[in-house]
Enzyme design. Structure first.
Site, PDB file in Angstrom:
ATOM      1  N   ILE A  33       0.827  -1.217   0.000  1.00 13.84           N
ATOM      2  CA  ILE A  33       0.000   0.000   0.000  1.00 13.84           C
ATOM      3  C   ILE A  33       0.861   1.267   0.000  1.00 13.84           C
ATOM      4  O   ILE A  33       0.403   2.346  -0.379  1.00 13.84           O
ATOM      5  CB  ILE A  33      -0.964  -0.020   1.224  1.00 13.84           C
ATOM      6  N   GLN A  96       9.959  -4.675  11.103  1.00 18.90           N
ATOM      7  CA  GLN A  96       8.701  -5.417  10.940  1.00 18.90           C
ATOM      8  C   GLN A  96       7.573  -4.676  11.655  1.00 18.90           C
ATOM      9  O   GLN A  96       7.678  -4.347  12.841  1.00 18.90           O
ATOM     10  CB  GLN A  96       8.818  -6.847  11.502  1.00 18.90           C
ATOM     11  N   HIS A 102       6.050 -12.248   6.038  1.00 18.52           N
ATOM     12  CA  HIS A 102       5.934 -11.782   4.652  1.00 18.52           C
ATOM     13  C   HIS A 102       7.311 -11.482   4.076  1.00 18.52           C
ATOM     14  O   HIS A 102       8.251 -11.153   4.799  1.00 18.52           O
ATOM     15  CB  HIS A 102       5.061 -10.529   4.561  1.00 18.52           C
TER      16      HIS A 102
HETATM   17  P1  AMP Z   1       7.038  -4.697   7.422  1.00 17.76           P
HETATM   18  O1  AMP Z   1       7.357  -3.289   7.855  1.00 17.76           O
HETATM   19  O2  AMP Z   1       8.216  -5.482   6.918  1.00 17.76           O
HETATM   20  O3  AMP Z   1       6.256  -5.429   8.492  1.00 17.76           O
HETATM   21  O4  AMP Z   1       6.094  -4.557   6.168  1.00 17.76           O
HETATM   22  C1  AMP Z   1       4.730  -4.344   6.260  1.00 17.76           C
HETATM   23  C2  AMP Z   1       4.286  -3.719   4.976  1.00 17.76           C
HETATM   24  O5  AMP Z   1       2.874  -3.851   4.878  1.00 17.76           O
HETATM   25  C3  AMP Z   1       4.594  -2.223   4.836  1.00 17.76           C
HETATM   26  O6  AMP Z   1       5.464  -2.019   3.718  1.00 17.76           O
HETATM   27  C4  AMP Z   1       3.218  -1.585   4.625  1.00 17.76           C
HETATM   28  O7  AMP Z   1       3.241  -0.530   3.695  1.00 17.76           O
HETATM   29  C5  AMP Z   1       2.401  -2.765   4.130  1.00 17.76           C
HETATM   30  N1  AMP Z   1       0.957  -2.679   4.348  1.00 17.76           N
HETATM   31  C6  AMP Z   1       0.327  -2.362   5.495  1.00 17.76           C
HETATM   32  N2  AMP Z   1      -1.013  -2.425   5.325  1.00 17.76           N
HETATM   33  C7  AMP Z   1      -1.222  -2.791   4.045  1.00 17.76           C
HETATM   34  C8  AMP Z   1      -2.377  -3.038   3.247  1.00 17.76           C
HETATM   35  N3  AMP Z   1      -3.620  -2.884   3.737  1.00 17.76           N
HETATM   36  N4  AMP Z   1      -2.220  -3.403   1.954  1.00 17.76           N
HETATM   37  C9  AMP Z   1      -0.976  -3.548   1.437  1.00 17.76           C
HETATM   38  N5  AMP Z   1       0.155  -3.337   2.130  1.00 17.76           N
HETATM   39  C10 AMP Z   1       0.048  -2.968   3.418  1.00 17.76           C
END
Ligand code: AMP
Length: 117
Positions: A33, A96, A102
């Site tokens: 996102i 994270q 992920h």
């Molecule tokens: P991390 O910081 O490695 O845990 O990555 C989490 C990622 O999830 C971040 O890059 C956010 O931008 C992404 N994210 C959070 N909510 C959403 C969502 N609803 N749809 C797509 N990506 C998301």
């Protein structure tokens, strides 16, 4: 402890919509996102693992293999086999923020430096 109120659990349950790029029985991939590059895809197992250690420790070898093979399929589908970065953050200090395991696939621009300090 895995918390099923995290945003990726909601995406898996269909409670939050995403822009999907790949899905099979075990794996889902969608656009981040808040992309940091022209290509920024998140790849998640559908089963509830909170981070890399949880996944590698508790998933079967077949499921681990399927996850990383799905990443290759996605990279191929996006035509970015020439250059990409894979990131798997584990723990708050690594960055994270969503505690459902992920992998980030990042590509489409020249990436300079391994981390931002
Ligand atoms: P991390 O910081 O490695 O845990 O990555 C989490 C990622 O999830 C971040 O890059 C956010 O931008 C992404 N994210 C959070 N909510 C959403 C969502 N609803 N749809 C797509 N990506 C998301």
């Amino acid at each position: 402890m895995y918390d099923d109120n995290n945003v990726f659990a909601k995406i898996i349950r269909g409670e939050i919509q995403t822009n999907k790029v790949y899905e099979d029985e075990e794996v889902l991939a969608f656009h981040d996102i808040c992309p940091v590059a022209p290509v920024h895809i998140l790849v998640i197992p559908k089963a509830p693992y909170k981070d890399y250690i949880d996944f590698i420790t508790n998933a079967t070898s077949q499921k681990i293999s399927n996850f990383f093979t799905a990443i290759l399929v996605i990279i191929d589908k996006l035509n970015i086999t020439e250059s990409f970065r894979l990131i798997m953050n584990k723990g708050t200090n690594s960055g994270q923020s969503v505690f459902h395991f992920h992998a980030h696939i990042i590509s489409g621009k020249t990436l300079i430096g391994l981390i931002n300090e």
